[in-house]
Design a protein around this motif. Structure first.
Motif, PDB file in Angstrom:
ATOM      1  N   MET A   1       0.823  -1.205   0.000  1.00  0.00           N
ATOM      2  CA  MET A   1       0.000   0.000   0.000  1.00  0.00           C
ATOM      3  C   MET A   1       0.864   1.265   0.000  1.00  0.00           C
ATOM      4  SD  MET A   1      -3.296  -0.554  -0.079  1.00  0.00           S
ATOM      5  CE  MET A   1      -3.967   0.936   0.646  1.00  0.00           C
ATOM      6  N   LEU A   2       1.938   1.288   0.791  1.00  0.00           N
ATOM      7  CA  LEU A   2       2.809   2.458   0.822  1.00  0.00           C
ATOM      8  C   LEU A   2       3.428   2.716  -0.546  1.00  0.00           C
ATOM      9  CD1 LEU A   2       4.635   2.051   4.259  1.00  0.00           C
ATOM     10  CD2 LEU A   2       2.800   3.642   3.660  1.00  0.00           C
ATOM     11  N   GLU A   3       3.726   1.649  -1.265  1.00  0.00           N
ATOM     12  CA  GLU A   3       4.311   1.817  -2.603  1.00  0.00           C
ATOM     13  C   GLU A   3       3.277   2.304  -3.609  1.00  0.00           C
ATOM     14  OE1 GLU A   3       6.627  -0.872  -5.998  1.00  0.00           O
ATOM     15  OE2 GLU A   3       6.196  -1.703  -4.017  1.00  0.00           O
ATOM     16  N   VAL A   4       2.074   1.727  -3.548  1.00  0.00           N
ATOM     17  CA  VAL A   4       1.047   2.056  -4.527  1.00  0.00           C
ATOM     18  C   VAL A   4       0.476   3.455  -4.281  1.00  0.00           C
ATOM     19  CG1 VAL A   4      -1.250   1.414  -5.352  1.00  0.00           C
ATOM     20  CG2 VAL A   4       0.464  -0.347  -4.954  1.00  0.00           C
ATOM     21  N   LEU A   5       0.360   3.868  -3.042  1.00  0.00           N
ATOM     22  CA  LEU A   5      -0.235   5.169  -2.734  1.00  0.00           C
ATOM     23  C   LEU A   5       0.571   6.336  -3.280  1.00  0.00           C
ATOM     24  CD1 LEU A   5      -1.458   4.619   0.948  1.00  0.00           C
ATOM     25  CD2 LEU A   5      -2.876   4.845  -1.107  1.00  0.00           C
ATOM     26  N   THR A   6       1.822   6.104  -3.631  1.00  0.00           N
ATOM     27  CA  THR A   6       2.652   7.167  -4.197  1.00  0.00           C
ATOM     28  C   THR A   6       2.623   7.178  -5.723  1.00  0.00           C
ATOM     29  OG1 THR A   6       4.611   5.733  -4.129  1.00  0.00           O
ATOM     30  CG2 THR A   6       4.179   7.105  -2.205  1.00  0.00           C
ATOM     31  N   GLU A   7       1.875   6.255  -6.340  1.00  0.00           N
ATOM     32  CA  GLU A   7       1.820   6.194  -7.797  1.00  0.00           C
ATOM     33  C   GLU A   7       0.996   7.360  -8.354  1.00  0.00           C
ATOM     34  OE1 GLU A   7       3.408   4.179  -9.746  1.00  0.00           O
ATOM     35  OE2 GLU A   7       4.278   2.892  -8.186  1.00  0.00           O
ATOM     36  N   ASP A   8       1.274   7.696  -9.603  1.00  0.00           N
ATOM     37  CA  ASP A   8       0.601   8.833 -10.242  1.00  0.00           C
ATOM     38  C   ASP A   8      -0.901   8.608 -10.382  1.00  0.00           C
ATOM     39  OD1 ASP A   8       3.013  10.127 -10.445  1.00  0.00           O
ATOM     40  OD2 ASP A   8       3.415   9.444 -12.500  1.00  0.00           O
ATOM     41  N   TYR A   9      -1.321   7.369 -10.714  1.00  0.00           N
ATOM     42  CA  TYR A   9      -2.744   7.154 -10.954  1.00  0.00           C
ATOM     43  C   TYR A   9      -3.552   7.308  -9.654  1.00  0.00           C
ATOM     44  CZ  TYR A   9      -2.033   2.385  -9.154  1.00  0.00           C
ATOM     45  OH  TYR A   9      -1.727   1.302  -8.383  1.00  0.00           O
TER      46      TYR A   9
ATOM     47  N   ARG B   1      -2.734   9.492  -7.170  1.00  0.00           N
ATOM     48  CA  ARG B   1      -2.829  10.936  -6.963  1.00  0.00           C
ATOM     49  C   ARG B   1      -3.809  11.563  -7.946  1.00  0.00           C
ATOM     50  NH1 ARG B   1       2.966  10.549  -6.170  1.00  0.00           N
ATOM     51  NH2 ARG B   1       3.278  11.171  -8.345  1.00  0.00           N
ATOM     52  N   THR B   2      -3.843  11.042  -9.176  1.00  0.00           N
ATOM     53  CA  THR B   2      -4.782  11.566 -10.167  1.00  0.00           C
ATOM     54  C   THR B   2      -6.224  11.289  -9.761  1.00  0.00           C
ATOM     55  OG1 THR B   2      -3.147  11.223 -11.926  1.00  0.00           O
ATOM     56  CG2 THR B   2      -5.464  11.462 -12.593  1.00  0.00           C
ATOM     57  N   ALA B   3      -6.470  10.073  -9.253  1.00  0.00           N
ATOM     58  CA  ALA B   3      -7.828   9.733  -8.824  1.00  0.00           C
ATOM     59  C   ALA B   3      -8.279  10.619  -7.673  1.00  0.00           C
ATOM     60  CB  ALA B   3      -7.880   8.261  -8.416  1.00  0.00           C
ATOM     61  N   LEU B   4      -7.371  10.895  -6.737  1.00  0.00           N
ATOM     62  CA  LEU B   4      -7.717  11.794  -5.633  1.00  0.00           C
ATOM     63  C   LEU B   4      -7.944  13.217  -6.127  1.00  0.00           C
ATOM     64  CD1 LEU B   4      -5.202  10.531  -2.901  1.00  0.00           C
ATOM     65  CD2 LEU B   4      -7.694  10.210  -2.926  1.00  0.00           C
ATOM     66  N   ALA B   5      -7.140  13.647  -7.106  1.00  0.00           N
ATOM     67  CA  ALA B   5      -7.283  14.994  -7.641  1.00  0.00           C
ATOM     68  C   ALA B   5      -8.593  15.163  -8.413  1.00  0.00           C
ATOM     69  CB  ALA B   5      -6.100  15.329  -8.538  1.00  0.00           C
ATOM     70  N   LYS B   6      -9.105  14.083  -8.971  1.00  0.00           N
ATOM     71  CA  LYS B   6     -10.367  14.145  -9.714  1.00  0.00           C
ATOM     72  C   LYS B   6     -11.572  14.194  -8.785  1.00  0.00           C
ATOM     73  CE  LYS B   6     -10.824  11.323 -13.144  1.00  0.00           C
ATOM     74  NZ  LYS B   6     -10.770  10.057 -13.916  1.00  0.00           N
TER      75      LYS B   6
ATOM     76  N   VAL C   1      -8.723   3.937  -2.282  1.00  0.00           N
ATOM     77  CA  VAL C   1      -7.961   2.922  -1.550  1.00  0.00           C
ATOM     78  C   VAL C   1      -8.398   1.513  -1.934  1.00  0.00           C
ATOM     79  CG1 VAL C   1      -7.538   1.968   0.754  1.00  0.00           C
ATOM     80  CG2 VAL C   1      -7.427   4.433   0.386  1.00  0.00           C
ATOM     81  N   VAL C   2      -9.710   1.276  -1.979  1.00  0.00           N
ATOM     82  CA  VAL C   2     -10.215  -0.081  -2.200  1.00  0.00           C
ATOM     83  C   VAL C   2     -10.143  -0.480  -3.664  1.00  0.00           C
ATOM     84  CG1 VAL C   2     -12.245  -1.577  -2.027  1.00  0.00           C
ATOM     85  CG2 VAL C   2     -11.700   0.025  -0.190  1.00  0.00           C
ATOM     86  N   ARG C   3     -10.586   0.383  -4.566  1.00  0.00           N
ATOM     87  CA  ARG C   3     -10.713   0.001  -5.971  1.00  0.00           C
ATOM     88  C   ARG C   3      -9.434   0.199  -6.765  1.00  0.00           C
ATOM     89  NH1 ARG C   3     -15.994   2.192  -8.831  1.00  0.00           N
ATOM     90  NH2 ARG C   3     -15.010   0.842 -10.410  1.00  0.00           N
ATOM     91  N   HIS C   4      -8.562   1.081  -6.335  1.00  0.00           N
ATOM     92  CA  HIS C   4      -7.355   1.363  -7.110  1.00  0.00           C
ATOM     93  C   HIS C   4      -6.085   0.884  -6.397  1.00  0.00           C
ATOM     94  CE1 HIS C   4      -9.521   3.799 -10.088  1.00  0.00           C
ATOM     95  NE2 HIS C   4     -10.239   4.250  -9.062  1.00  0.00           N
TER      96      HIS C   4
END
Length: 319
Positions: A209-217, A219-224, A232-235
């Motif tokens: 999770m720590l590795e994936v949470l820093t991915e661009d997609y 951050r993009t999903a949160l920005a949208k 967290v659950v789906r991505h």
């Protein structure tokens, strides 16, 4: 998907055959004669060399190794796993049918308990990383990772006996015969094995999770404007679970034949206990059949996990 499954099955055939050849040769290379260990020194009746030769001839052990191996493979293909040296009146197939479901049930229950413990723990510690709760939970996780499962099993038995004056039933009862008795017999070993692996899953999920949470997609999903729970659950979680799924498949395969210490602690006569007993008695036929069964189980579990990969991660396609 179908061509991929066919290719995997074709690759699994030489793997299983290689295991059969290795275990067959290993049983013939180890020092000592299993027949003499059963009816030799210290027993009531001792065979002479002539009688021993006659017994080997009746069992087919006087034939060349290649003939013995082919006969064994022929019997396995027909579903005949042979008989134990010790218990001639009970076939190995009957033993597997009777004890196998209990071992499989304990393994699946342990894996379920491990996921119930490890998955939410890993997510929480990843989302609140470097907090007081994160440090506290990681300390507890490290503690349970360091505790051997058989020691935890013995401690559980002592606690139930000393505090509640209760011990689990020792008779082998299937779940369809008496669900409550079966649960009392299997829940202890499942908890003893599941807690330790749950701690490992928690560490794996947290790292993923720590590795994936820093991915661009992410951050993009949160920005949208997507909800944090959805992100967290789906991505994030779906992509972080792949290493944990791989580790879980290895753990499930290992518990099918490697839970002998826990089975001994709780007096559960499963397949792992039977394998260790056969090794101590040099029971060739039982060892060969059980190792072959565990090898096939590993192959099947890995194949199922590969299929699950495609369901969890949409980026994976099987052409």
């Amino acid at each position: 998907m179908r061509p991929y499954l066919v290719r995997r099955l074709m690759l699994a055939i030489p793997t299983v055959l290689g295991v059969t050849i290795m275990i067959f040769l290993a049983m013939r290379v180890i020092p000592g004669d299993p027949l003499r260990s059963i009816i030799g020194e210290g027993q009531i009746y001792v065979l002479s060399d002539e009688e021993l030769a006659a017994v080997k001839a009746s069992l087919g052990y006087d034939k060349p190794l290649i003939i013995q191996y082919l006969v064994w493979m022929r019997d396995v293909a027909k579903g005949d796993l042979g008989y134990s040296f010790w218990q001639k009146d009970k076939s190995i197939a009957d033993m597997v049918i009777r004890r196998g479901p209990i071992t499989l049930q304990i393994s699946l229950m342990a894996l379920l308990i491990a996921w119930v413990i490890g998955l939410p723990t890993g997510i929480v510690t990843a989302l609140w990383r470097n907090s007081a709760m994160d440090y506290g939970i990681r300390g507890i996780v490290t503690l349970f990772m360091a505790i051997p499962n058989f020691w935890l099993g013995l401690a559980m038995i002592l606690a139930t006996i000393l505090i509640w004056n209760w011990r689990p039933p020792v008779e082998l009862v299937a779940v369809w015969e008496s669900p409550w008795t079966n649960l009392q017999m299997t829940i202890g070993p499942a908890i003893a094995m599941g807690v330790g692996f749950g701690a490992i899953i928690a560490r794996m999920v947290r790292s993923g999770m720590l590795e994936v949470l820093t991915e661009d997609y992410v951050r993009t999903a949160l920005a949208k404007g997507l909800a944090s729970r959805t992100v967290v659950v789906r991505h994030a979680l779906r992509n972080a679970l792949l290493p944990t799924i791989t580790l879980s498949s290895l753990y499930l395969g290992a518990t099918l034949g490697g839970a002998v210490a826990v089975e001994r602690a709780f007096s559960v006569p499963g397949l792992g206990y039977s394998l260790i007993y056969a090794v101590q008695a040099r029971d060739w036929t039982v060892i060969q059949s059980l190792v072959l069964l565990f090898a096939v189980a590993y192959v099947v579990i890995n194949l199922v996990v590969d299929v699950i990969y495609g369901l969890v991660d949409p980026r994976i396609r099987y052409d």
